[in-house]
Design an enzyme around this catalytic site. Structure first.
Site, PDB file in Angstrom:
ATOM      1  N   LYS A 113      15.279   0.520   4.673  1.00  0.00           N
ATOM      2  CA  LYS A 113      14.735   1.066   3.419  1.00  0.00           C
ATOM      3  C   LYS A 113      14.900   2.596   3.380  1.00  0.00           C
ATOM      4  O   LYS A 113      15.278   3.169   2.355  1.00  0.00           O
ATOM      5  CB  LYS A 113      13.259   0.659   3.301  1.00  0.00           C
ATOM      6  CG  LYS A 113      12.463   1.363   2.238  1.00  0.00           C
ATOM      7  CD  LYS A 113      12.817   0.916   0.841  1.00  0.00           C
ATOM      8  CE  LYS A 113      11.999   1.699  -0.198  1.00  0.00           C
ATOM      9  NZ  LYS A 113      12.470   1.481  -1.559  1.00  0.00           N
TER      10      LYS A 113
ATOM     11  N   LEU B 104       0.839  -1.206   0.000  1.00  0.00           N
ATOM     12  CA  LEU B 104       0.000   0.000   0.000  1.00  0.00           C
ATOM     13  C   LEU B 104       0.868   1.248   0.000  1.00  0.00           C
ATOM     14  O   LEU B 104       2.074   1.181   0.288  1.00  0.00           O
ATOM     15  CB  LEU B 104      -0.915  -0.027   1.232  1.00  0.00           C
ATOM     16  CG  LEU B 104      -1.836  -1.249   1.327  1.00  0.00           C
ATOM     17  CD1 LEU B 104      -2.653  -1.206   2.616  1.00  0.00           C
ATOM     18  CD2 LEU B 104      -2.759  -1.337   0.124  1.00  0.00           C
ATOM     19  N   PRO B 105       0.279   2.424  -0.291  1.00  0.00           N
ATOM     20  CA  PRO B 105       1.108   3.625  -0.440  1.00  0.00           C
ATOM     21  C   PRO B 105       1.865   4.058   0.819  1.00  0.00           C
ATOM     22  O   PRO B 105       3.064   4.304   0.748  1.00  0.00           O
ATOM     23  CB  PRO B 105       0.107   4.704  -0.865  1.00  0.00           C
ATOM     24  CG  PRO B 105      -1.061   3.959  -1.440  1.00  0.00           C
ATOM     25  CD  PRO B 105      -1.116   2.651  -0.711  1.00  0.00           C
TER      26      PRO B 105
HETATM   27  P1  NAD Z   1       0.555   2.558  -6.120  1.00  0.00           P
HETATM   28  O1  NAD Z   1      -0.080   3.819  -5.694  1.00  0.00           O
HETATM   29  O2  NAD Z   1       0.764   2.262  -7.556  1.00  0.00           O
HETATM   30  O3  NAD Z   1      -0.289   1.302  -5.520  1.00  0.00           O
HETATM   31  C1  NAD Z   1      -0.893   1.288  -4.273  1.00  0.00           C
HETATM   32  C2  NAD Z   1      -2.244   0.586  -4.418  1.00  0.00           C
HETATM   33  O4  NAD Z   1      -2.834   0.437  -3.122  1.00  0.00           O
HETATM   34  C3  NAD Z   1      -3.254   1.370  -5.266  1.00  0.00           C
HETATM   35  O5  NAD Z   1      -3.674   0.564  -6.356  1.00  0.00           O
HETATM   36  C4  NAD Z   1      -4.411   1.679  -4.293  1.00  0.00           C
HETATM   37  O6  NAD Z   1      -5.672   1.640  -4.911  1.00  0.00           O
HETATM   38  C5  NAD Z   1      -4.248   0.558  -3.296  1.00  0.00           C
HETATM   39  N1  NAD Z   1      -4.855   0.792  -1.988  1.00  0.00           N
HETATM   40  C6  NAD Z   1      -4.731   1.871  -1.169  1.00  0.00           C
HETATM   41  N2  NAD Z   1      -5.420   1.666  -0.032  1.00  0.00           N
HETATM   42  C7  NAD Z   1      -5.976   0.434  -0.128  1.00  0.00           C
HETATM   43  C8  NAD Z   1      -6.806  -0.355   0.736  1.00  0.00           C
HETATM   44  N3  NAD Z   1      -7.182   0.075   1.927  1.00  0.00           N
HETATM   45  N4  NAD Z   1      -7.198  -1.590   0.308  1.00  0.00           N
HETATM   46  C9  NAD Z   1      -6.812  -2.043  -0.904  1.00  0.00           C
HETATM   47  N5  NAD Z   1      -6.031  -1.341  -1.770  1.00  0.00           N
HETATM   48  C10 NAD Z   1      -5.622  -0.126  -1.375  1.00  0.00           C
HETATM   49  O7  NAD Z   1       1.941   2.469  -5.326  1.00  0.00           O
HETATM   50  P2  NAD Z   1       3.201   1.544  -5.673  1.00  0.00           P
HETATM   51  O8  NAD Z   1       4.115   2.272  -6.600  1.00  0.00           O
HETATM   52  O9  NAD Z   1       2.713   0.168  -6.011  1.00  0.00           O
HETATM   53  O10 NAD Z   1       3.945   1.575  -4.252  1.00  0.00           O
HETATM   54  C11 NAD Z   1       3.471   0.785  -3.165  1.00  0.00           C
HETATM   55  C12 NAD Z   1       4.483   0.898  -2.033  1.00  0.00           C
HETATM   56  O11 NAD Z   1       5.767   0.433  -2.482  1.00  0.00           O
HETATM   57  C13 NAD Z   1       4.720   2.335  -1.523  1.00  0.00           C
HETATM   58  O12 NAD Z   1       4.848   2.310  -0.134  1.00  0.00           O
HETATM   59  C14 NAD Z   1       6.007   2.755  -2.203  1.00  0.00           C
HETATM   60  O13 NAD Z   1       6.726   3.731  -1.455  1.00  0.00           O
HETATM   61  C15 NAD Z   1       6.753   1.435  -2.271  1.00  0.00           C
HETATM   62  N6  NAD Z   1       7.742   1.325  -3.349  1.00  0.00           N
HETATM   63  C16 NAD Z   1       7.438   1.745  -4.611  1.00  0.00           C
HETATM   64  C17 NAD Z   1       8.386   1.636  -5.620  1.00  0.00           C
HETATM   65  C18 NAD Z   1       8.096   2.100  -7.044  1.00  0.00           C
HETATM   66  O14 NAD Z   1       9.042   2.164  -7.849  1.00  0.00           O
HETATM   67  N7  NAD Z   1       6.847   2.408  -7.386  1.00  0.00           N
HETATM   68  C19 NAD Z   1       9.651   1.076  -5.347  1.00  0.00           C
HETATM   69  C20 NAD Z   1       9.914   0.618  -4.059  1.00  0.00           C
HETATM   70  C21 NAD Z   1       8.947   0.749  -3.060  1.00  0.00           C
END
Ligand code: NAD
Length: 302
Positions: free
Chosen positions: A178, A68-69
């Site tokens: 991290k 999740l975010p």
């Molecule tokens: P994203 O915003 O693409 O995906 C998050 C998903 O969570 C969304 O689809 C949203 O609808 C869903 N969501 C939110 N609340 C929810 C709930 N209560 N129930 C169900 N679904 C819910 O974000 P992401 O890029 O996939 O990143 C996710 C995590 O990974 C973050 O914490 C980010 O910091 C970390 N991260 C991201 C990257 C990257 O390159 N994107 C790399 C390393 C770490």
């Protein structure tokens, strides 16, 4: 019928979607939930079973994974908003293992892990490094906090989605690791952009300058893989309008968490704080949704 553990996956965004798809490819039954219909549609095409709710997804699951975010999403998912018994923890089968892969505050990770433990559930924090490409290729690095026994149970599942696993310590320690990595990355990206801008202002060719830096003492992922200068690397976000990478806003979130974590321990992180301000300025300039390497635009014209 697969003998591999059934998995519940909550959060099918840029990272969670491809991670869940890799678990399906490896033969796991994956039941998942996301609030976004389009995220669900993408995962469905990869063979993920979409449940009507997070509580439905975890029924019968031996392993629950969330991606999740931010902290507030993870806390409200597992702990609920209406008191201790309102969250997902009450719906998870006894004996199941919980793995949160989101990047969140170490204190939030500890809070949720303690609540899980009070309900008899083992939980680890396992944030990742490697980006969307690493998620798709199954080559993520997992940075883990929690009990060793819980990590050993998680290991076969993490190995499907990644190639490196580091145990940093107790609950929350994965998040600290991290944040250290991303703070260093944020600073390195910003200074790499400045260095190339300085060279270009003096008439240097950005590709030659970057090639030199990539085999010299300033070499880094920011120069070699995600070069911030458009046209230097064909596959870098900079060469496609800074789209499709690691968002400026996610880097800003991580640097905010690093600053918070530093204040909590009385640590001094002047460069981390400076970098946080640079990514905040980049957001104010309208680039919050673009790749974080767009921070170079703060020091370039046009
Ligand atoms: P994203 O915003 O693409 O995906 C998050 C998903 O969570 C969304 O689809 C949203 O609808 C869903 N969501 C939110 N609340 C929810 C709930 N209560 N129930 C169900 N679904 C819910 O974000 P992401 O890029 O996939 O990143 C996710 C995590 O990974 C973050 O914490 C980010 O910091 C970390 N991260 C991201 C990257 C990257 O390159 N994107 C790399 C390393 C770490």
């Amino acid at each position: 019928m697969s003998t591999l553990p059934a998995i519940a996956f909550i959060g099918l965004g840029n990272m969670g979607g491809p991670m869940a798809a890799n678990l399906v490819r490896a033969g796991h039954a994956v039941h998942a939930f996301d609030l976004s219909a389009s995220a669900c549609d993408g995962a469905r095409q990869a063979g993920v079973n979409i449940a009507a709710s997070a509580a439905d997804a975890v029924k019968g699951a031996a392993v629950v994974i969330s991606m999740l975010p931010a902290s507030r999403h993870v806390e409200s998912l597992y702990l609920g908003q209406g008191g201790a018994d309102a969250g997902l923890l009450v719906a998870i089968d006894a004996g199941a293992l919980v793995i949160d892969c989101s990047t969140i505050a170490p204190a939030s990770a500890q809070k949720v892990a303690q609540a899980a433990s009070a309900k008899g559930l083992a939980m680890i924090d396992a944030p990742v490094s490697g980006g969307v490409a690493g998620a798709a290729a199954g080559t993520l690095t997992f940075i883990v906090g929690g009990e060793s026994a819980a990590l050993e149970r998680a290991r076969p599942v993490l190995q499907v989605m990644g190639k490196n696993i580091f145990h940093m310590g107790a609950a929350g320690a994965g998040q600290v690791g991290k944040l250290c990595n991303n703070m260093a990355l944020g600073v390195i990206m910003a200074v790499t952009g400045e260095a190339i801008a300085l060279g270009v202002a003096h008439g240097l060719e950005p590709k030659t300058l970057s090639q030199m830096m990539a085999v010299s003492t300033s070499r880094s992922w920011a120069t070699e893989v995600c070069n911030p200068w458009p046209g230097v690397l064909e596959n870098a976000p900079a060469s496609r309008g800074y789209t499709g990478g690691f968002g400026n806003d996610l880097m800003l979130k991580d640097l905010g968490l690093a600053v918070e974590a530093a204040m909590g321990m009385g640590c001094t992180i002047p460069l981390g704080e400076l970098a946080r301000n640079l990514y905040a300025m980049n957001k104010q300039a309208g680039r919050g949704g673009l790749d974080f390497s767009s921070v170079v635009k703060l020091v370039t014209k046009g």
